[in-house]
Design a protein around this motif. Structure first.
Motif, PDB file in Angstrom:
ATOM      1  N   MET A 221       0.824  -1.214   0.000  1.00  0.00           N
ATOM      2  CA  MET A 221       0.000   0.000   0.000  1.00  0.00           C
ATOM      3  C   MET A 221       0.860   1.266   0.000  1.00  0.00           C
ATOM      4  O   MET A 221       0.504   2.270  -0.614  1.00  0.00           O
ATOM      5  CB  MET A 221      -0.960  -0.008   1.187  1.00  0.00           C
ATOM      6  N   LEU A 222       2.006   1.221   0.681  1.00  0.00           N
ATOM      7  CA  LEU A 222       2.922   2.365   0.651  1.00  0.00           C
ATOM      8  C   LEU A 222       3.451   2.604  -0.765  1.00  0.00           C
ATOM      9  O   LEU A 222       3.592   3.744  -1.212  1.00  0.00           O
ATOM     10  CB  LEU A 222       4.092   2.139   1.610  1.00  0.00           C
ATOM     11  N   ALA A 223       3.745   1.508  -1.453  1.00  0.00           N
ATOM     12  CA  ALA A 223       4.217   1.629  -2.839  1.00  0.00           C
ATOM     13  C   ALA A 223       3.131   2.246  -3.718  1.00  0.00           C
ATOM     14  O   ALA A 223       3.419   3.075  -4.593  1.00  0.00           O
ATOM     15  CB  ALA A 223       4.617   0.256  -3.374  1.00  0.00           C
ATOM     16  N   GLU A 224       1.889   1.860  -3.463  1.00  0.00           N
ATOM     17  CA  GLU A 224       0.760   2.401  -4.223  1.00  0.00           C
ATOM     18  C   GLU A 224       0.621   3.907  -3.982  1.00  0.00           C
ATOM     19  O   GLU A 224       0.454   4.686  -4.923  1.00  0.00           O
ATOM     20  CB  GLU A 224      -0.517   1.677  -3.799  1.00  0.00           C
ATOM     21  N   LEU A 225       0.695   4.318  -2.727  1.00  0.00           N
ATOM     22  CA  LEU A 225       0.604   5.738  -2.382  1.00  0.00           C
ATOM     23  C   LEU A 225       1.781   6.535  -2.956  1.00  0.00           C
ATOM     24  O   LEU A 225       1.615   7.652  -3.441  1.00  0.00           O
ATOM     25  CB  LEU A 225       0.553   5.906  -0.860  1.00  0.00           C
ATOM     26  N   SER A 226       2.973   5.921  -2.909  1.00  0.00           N
ATOM     27  CA  SER A 226       4.164   6.588  -3.422  1.00  0.00           C
ATOM     28  C   SER A 226       4.085   6.775  -4.936  1.00  0.00           C
ATOM     29  O   SER A 226       4.396   7.840  -5.462  1.00  0.00           O
ATOM     30  CB  SER A 226       5.412   5.776  -3.053  1.00  0.00           C
ATOM     31  N   ASP A 227       3.654   5.727  -5.633  1.00  0.00           N
ATOM     32  CA  ASP A 227       3.547   5.805  -7.089  1.00  0.00           C
ATOM     33  C   ASP A 227       2.552   6.881  -7.521  1.00  0.00           C
ATOM     34  O   ASP A 227       2.725   7.511  -8.575  1.00  0.00           O
ATOM     35  CB  ASP A 227       3.123   4.452  -7.664  1.00  0.00           C
ATOM     36  N   ALA A 228       1.513   7.076  -6.719  1.00  0.00           N
ATOM     37  CA  ALA A 228       0.492   8.080  -7.050  1.00  0.00           C
ATOM     38  C   ALA A 228       0.922   9.486  -6.640  1.00  0.00           C
ATOM     39  O   ALA A 228       0.250  10.461  -6.993  1.00  0.00           O
ATOM     40  CB  ALA A 228      -0.829   7.731  -6.370  1.00  0.00           C
ATOM     41  N   GLY A 229       2.053   9.590  -5.906  1.00  0.00           N
ATOM     42  CA  GLY A 229       2.537  10.906  -5.491  1.00  0.00           C
ATOM     43  C   GLY A 229       1.759  11.514  -4.341  1.00  0.00           C
ATOM     44  O   GLY A 229       1.705  12.729  -4.197  1.00  0.00           O
ATOM     45  N   VAL A 230       1.148  10.655  -3.512  1.00  0.00           N
ATOM     46  CA  VAL A 230       0.324  11.152  -2.410  1.00  0.00           C
ATOM     47  C   VAL A 230       1.173  11.834  -1.348  1.00  0.00           C
ATOM     48  O   VAL A 230       0.783  12.858  -0.786  1.00  0.00           O
ATOM     49  CB  VAL A 230      -0.496  10.003  -1.789  1.00  0.00           C
ATOM     50  N   PHE A 231       2.359  11.276  -1.050  1.00  0.00           N
ATOM     51  CA  PHE A 231       3.197  11.860  -0.005  1.00  0.00           C
ATOM     52  C   PHE A 231       4.582  12.199  -0.531  1.00  0.00           C
ATOM     53  O   PHE A 231       4.941  11.849  -1.661  1.00  0.00           O
ATOM     54  CB  PHE A 231       3.316  10.911   1.200  1.00  0.00           C
ATOM     55  N   SER A 232       5.357  12.880   0.291  1.00  0.00           N
ATOM     56  CA  SER A 232       6.747  13.196  -0.023  1.00  0.00           C
ATOM     57  C   SER A 232       7.629  12.622   1.080  1.00  0.00           C
ATOM     58  O   SER A 232       7.131  12.197   2.122  1.00  0.00           O
ATOM     59  CB  SER A 232       6.953  14.706  -0.140  1.00  0.00           C
ATOM     60  N   ARG A 233       8.935  12.639   0.843  1.00  0.00           N
ATOM     61  CA  ARG A 233       9.887  12.157   1.848  1.00  0.00           C
ATOM     62  C   ARG A 233      10.887  13.251   2.178  1.00  0.00           C
ATOM     63  O   ARG A 233      11.374  13.945   1.286  1.00  0.00           O
ATOM     64  CB  ARG A 233      10.623  10.907   1.368  1.00  0.00           C
ATOM     65  N   ALA A 234      11.168  13.382   3.464  1.00  0.00           N
ATOM     66  CA  ALA A 234      12.176  14.336   3.922  1.00  0.00           C
ATOM     67  C   ALA A 234      13.562  13.758   3.686  1.00  0.00           C
ATOM     68  O   ALA A 234      13.717  12.584   3.318  1.00  0.00           O
ATOM     69  CB  ALA A 234      11.964  14.636   5.409  1.00  0.00           C
ATOM     70  N   ALA A 235      14.593  14.565   3.901  1.00  0.00           N
ATOM     71  CA  ALA A 235      15.964  14.096   3.715  1.00  0.00           C
ATOM     72  C   ALA A 235      16.279  12.931   4.640  1.00  0.00           C
ATOM     73  O   ALA A 235      17.102  12.071   4.308  1.00  0.00           O
ATOM     74  CB  ALA A 235      16.940  15.254   3.974  1.00  0.00           C
ATOM     75  N   SER A 236      15.604  12.868   5.783  1.00  0.00           N
ATOM     76  CA  SER A 236      15.813  11.775   6.737  1.00  0.00           C
ATOM     77  C   SER A 236      15.180  10.476   6.279  1.00  0.00           C
ATOM     78  O   SER A 236      15.421   9.423   6.856  1.00  0.00           O
ATOM     79  CB  SER A 236      15.229  12.165   8.098  1.00  0.00           C
TER      80      SER A 236
END
Length: 250
Positions: free
Chosen positions: A67-82
């Protein structure tokens, strides 16, 4: 934590995801609300593993990973440098709230102190009365296109500018870019067509444009081409129906 159901339902990226992935995202938002760094997914100050997040939301690690991969592929969230996942909306709203809080300690909006005694009549205009509906709106809703809806248009503008490498140095520049998008929508383009056209155009650029107005002609041409194709398809379909009706009548 403010939650606007209309914005949730209008989020294009989120609507690309399954019901399960959307359920995970709302669980993550709740964790981000309690995070040491507001808007970032941290548990006890650390970036959680998929297995640790699975324990928090009551799912298996494999399900969470998918599910995280699905959300990531759709651009739902971003990631900080950490490496921490964060909500762009939550961090932006939190920053605005912090700025408002600081300005409140200074006695309000510091920019008002520079307008020594200048009233609306001094500028040759009238102050706009506030009705009950306007008071209930956020600034983005008051300026948003009624066809595209409140904050979602502002967020779409910011996302598109990031994708195209267009700078957003101040609120005025952001407004100009949003108005450009609204003019494209008025010309018959939808968000998918706009994003696709801008992305394709960016692939051939060596430097980033200064505003979304750079893409005005390509987007309008794409909207015209699609409208022409749809008209042709409609005409062909009508012609086919006529032939079938004549054949049946014979």
């Amino acid at each position: 934590m403010k939650f606007y159901p209309q914005d949730w339902r209008a989020d294009e990226k989120l609507r690309l995801c399954s019901l399960a992935a959307r359920g995970l995202w709302i669980e993550m938002l709740a964790l981000m609300h309690r995070s040491e760094r507001y808007g970032q997914l941290l548990i006890s100050g650390r970036v959680p593993t998929d297995a640790q997040l699975a324990v928090q939301v009551g799912a298996s690690p494999d399900e969470v990973t998918a599910m995280l991969a699905e959300l990531s592929d759709a651009g739902v969230f971003s990631r900080a440098a950490s490496g921490a996942i964060y909500s762009r909306r939550m961090t932006r709203d939190h920053k605005k709230a912090e700025n408002a809080r600081k300005n409140g300690k200074k006695g309000g909006n510091p920019s008002l102190g520079n307008k020594k005694g200048k009233s609306a009549s001094d500028k040759g205009g009238l102050s706009q009365p506030l009705n009950s509906e306007a008071r209930g709106q956020r600034p983005e809703e008051a300026n948003a296109s009624p066809r595209e809806g409140d904050f979602s248009m502002v967020e779409f503008t910011a996302d598109l500018c990031r994708d195209a490498g267009v700078p957003l140095p101040d609120h005025g520049a952001a407004d100009k870019n949003r108005l450009t998008i609204e003019s494209w929508i008025g010309a018959g383009a939808d968000r998918d067509l706009i994003r696709q056209t801008v992305t394709q155009r960016c692939a051939n650029l060596r430097t980033s444009p200064r505003s979304l107005a750079f893409f005005d002609k390509p987007v309008r041409d794409a909207a015209d081409a699609r409208r022409t194709a749809q008209s042709q398809l409609s005409a062909d379909t009508g012609s086919l129906v006529d032939r079938i009706l004549k054949r049946d009548a014979a």
